[in-house]
Scaffold this motif. Structure first.
Motif, short mmCIF file in Angstrom:
data_model
loop_
_atom_site.label_atom_id
_atom_site.label_comp_id
_atom_site.label_asym_id
_atom_site.label_seq_id
_atom_site.Cartn_x
_atom_site.Cartn_y
_atom_site.Cartn_z
N GLY A 163 -8.65 5.63 6.95
CA GLY A 163 -7.40 5.89 7.66
C GLY A 163 -6.15 5.49 6.88
O GLY A 163 -6.20 5.30 5.65
N PRO A 164 -5.05 5.34 7.59
CA PRO A 164 -3.73 5.19 6.96
C PRO A 164 -3.59 3.97 6.05
O PRO A 164 -4.07 2.89 6.37
N ASN A 165 -2.94 4.21 4.94
CA ASN A 165 -2.58 3.19 3.94
C ASN A 165 -3.74 2.72 3.07
O ASN A 165 -3.54 1.95 2.12
N ILE A 166 -4.94 3.17 3.36
CA ILE A 166 -6.08 2.77 2.52
C ILE A 166 -5.92 3.35 1.11
O ILE A 166 -6.50 2.85 0.15
N ASN A 167 -5.13 4.40 0.99
CA ASN A 167 -4.83 4.94 -0.36
C ASN A 167 -4.06 3.93 -1.23
O ASN A 167 -3.94 4.11 -2.43
N MET A 168 -3.57 2.86 -0.60
CA MET A 168 -2.82 1.84 -1.35
C MET A 168 -3.73 0.74 -1.92
O MET A 168 -3.27 -0.16 -2.62
N LEU A 169 -5.02 0.83 -1.63
CA LEU A 169 -5.96 -0.20 -2.14
C LEU A 169 -5.84 -0.36 -3.65
O LEU A 169 -5.75 0.63 -4.38
N GLY A 170 -5.86 -1.60 -4.08
CA GLY A 170 -5.80 -1.88 -5.51
C GLY A 170 -4.40 -1.81 -6.07
O GLY A 170 -4.17 -2.13 -7.24
N LYS A 171 -3.45 -1.38 -5.25
CA LYS A 171 -2.06 -1.23 -5.72
C LYS A 171 -1.13 -2.27 -5.10
O LYS A 171 -0.10 -2.60 -5.68
N ARG A 172 -1.45 -2.73 -3.89
CA ARG A 172 -0.66 -3.73 -3.18
C ARG A 172 -1.61 -4.70 -2.46
O ARG A 172 -2.75 -4.35 -2.18
N GLU A 173 -1.11 -5.89 -2.14
CA GLU A 173 -1.83 -6.89 -1.34
C GLU A 173 -3.29 -7.12 -1.76
O GLU A 173 -4.20 -7.10 -0.92
N PRO A 174 -3.53 -7.38 -3.07
CA PRO A 174 -4.93 -7.63 -3.49
C PRO A 174 -5.53 -8.87 -2.84
O PRO A 174 -6.75 -8.95 -2.70
O1 CA2 Z 1 -9.33 -4.63 6.91
C1 CA2 Z 1 -9.30 -3.41 7.02
O2 CA2 Z 1 -10.04 -2.66 6.39
C2 CA2 Z 1 -8.27 -2.77 7.95
O3 CA2 Z 1 -8.87 -1.63 8.55
C3 CA2 Z 1 -7.11 -2.36 7.04
C4 CA2 Z 1 -5.92 -1.80 7.82
C5 CA2 Z 1 -5.51 -2.72 8.95
O4 CA2 Z 1 -4.49 -2.10 9.74
C6 CA2 Z 1 -6.69 -3.08 9.86
O5 CA2 Z 1 -6.24 -3.97 10.83
C7 CA2 Z 1 -7.80 -3.70 9.05
C8 CA2 Z 1 -4.71 -1.64 6.88
C9 CA2 Z 1 -4.99 -0.86 5.66
C10 CA2 Z 1 -3.84 -1.06 4.72
O6 CA2 Z 1 -4.35 -0.96 3.43
C11 CA2 Z 1 -3.56 -1.44 2.42
C12 CA2 Z 1 -4.19 -1.59 1.21
C13 CA2 Z 1 -3.50 -2.10 0.16
C14 CA2 Z 1 -2.17 -2.42 0.30
C15 CA2 Z 1 -1.54 -2.26 1.50
C16 CA2 Z 1 -2.24 -1.75 2.57
#
Ligand code: CA2
Length: 148
Positions: free
Chosen positions: A9-20
């Motif tokens: 789902g949303p923002n998972i495309n940001m993995l490895g790029k932010r909030e490591p």
């Molecule tokens: O822990 C998880 O996998 C979550 O599904 C991730 C979601 C969050 O809203 C759920 O509560 C738990 C957020 C995904 C955001 O992914 C990012 C990855 C890198 C940098 C920023 C956001």
């Protein structure tokens, strides 16, 4: 060939790029390639889709039976805590699924403690980092191998 659908789902495309510190340093592309390789090793096709749009995920779930998908691995990301619509889509297709969360949602804000999916999932993997996808794939593969 048996098929597994991997949805993110949303923002998972940001993995490895932010909030490591929260989500690790692997990119989504790497995780997807690892899951595809895991399937290939046992002759199972893995289709990957990440979307920031709820309707795109719903349409992929609705089309899954026609595409002969036998198992779904899904990290609904923020939709976990909001989406009755994705829950209804999963219920409508009756395809077993595992819910994955990279972070330990229960150790985070209270609004992340509730999931619209956990009670209808075959299983839930929480807080084990990107390795959670690997374990979910193992579960999906074992289920398919048992059935076929
Ligand atoms: O822990 C998880 O996998 C979550 O599904 C991730 C979601 C969050 O809203 C759920 O509560 C738990 C957020 C995904 C955001 O992914 C990012 C990855 C890198 C940098 C920023 C956001």
């Amino acid at each position: 060939m048996a098929k597994i659908l991997l949805l993110n789902g949303p923002n998972i495309n940001m993995l490895g790029k932010r909030e490591p510190g929260i989500y690790g340093d692997l990119t989504l592309e790497t995780i997807e390639q690892q899951c595809i390789a895991q399937g290939e090793a046992v002759g199972i096709d893995v289709t990957c889709l990440q979307s920031n749009a709820e309707f795109v995920l719903i349409e992929a779930i609705q089309q899954a039976p026609e595409a002969d998908v036998e198992y779904i691995v899904i990290n609904p990301a923020a939709f976990t805590h909001t989406s009755v619509a994705i829950r209804d889509a999963l219920l409508s297709v009756s395809i077993p699924f595992v819910e994955v969360h990279i972070s330990n949602v229960h150790a985070r804000e209270t609004f992340r403690h509730h999931s619209y999916f956990s009670d209808i999932a075959s299983g839930v993997i929480v807080g084990l980092g990107p390795a959670g996808y690997h374990y979910a794939m193992q579960t999906a593969i074992a289920h398919i191998q048992k059935d076929n």
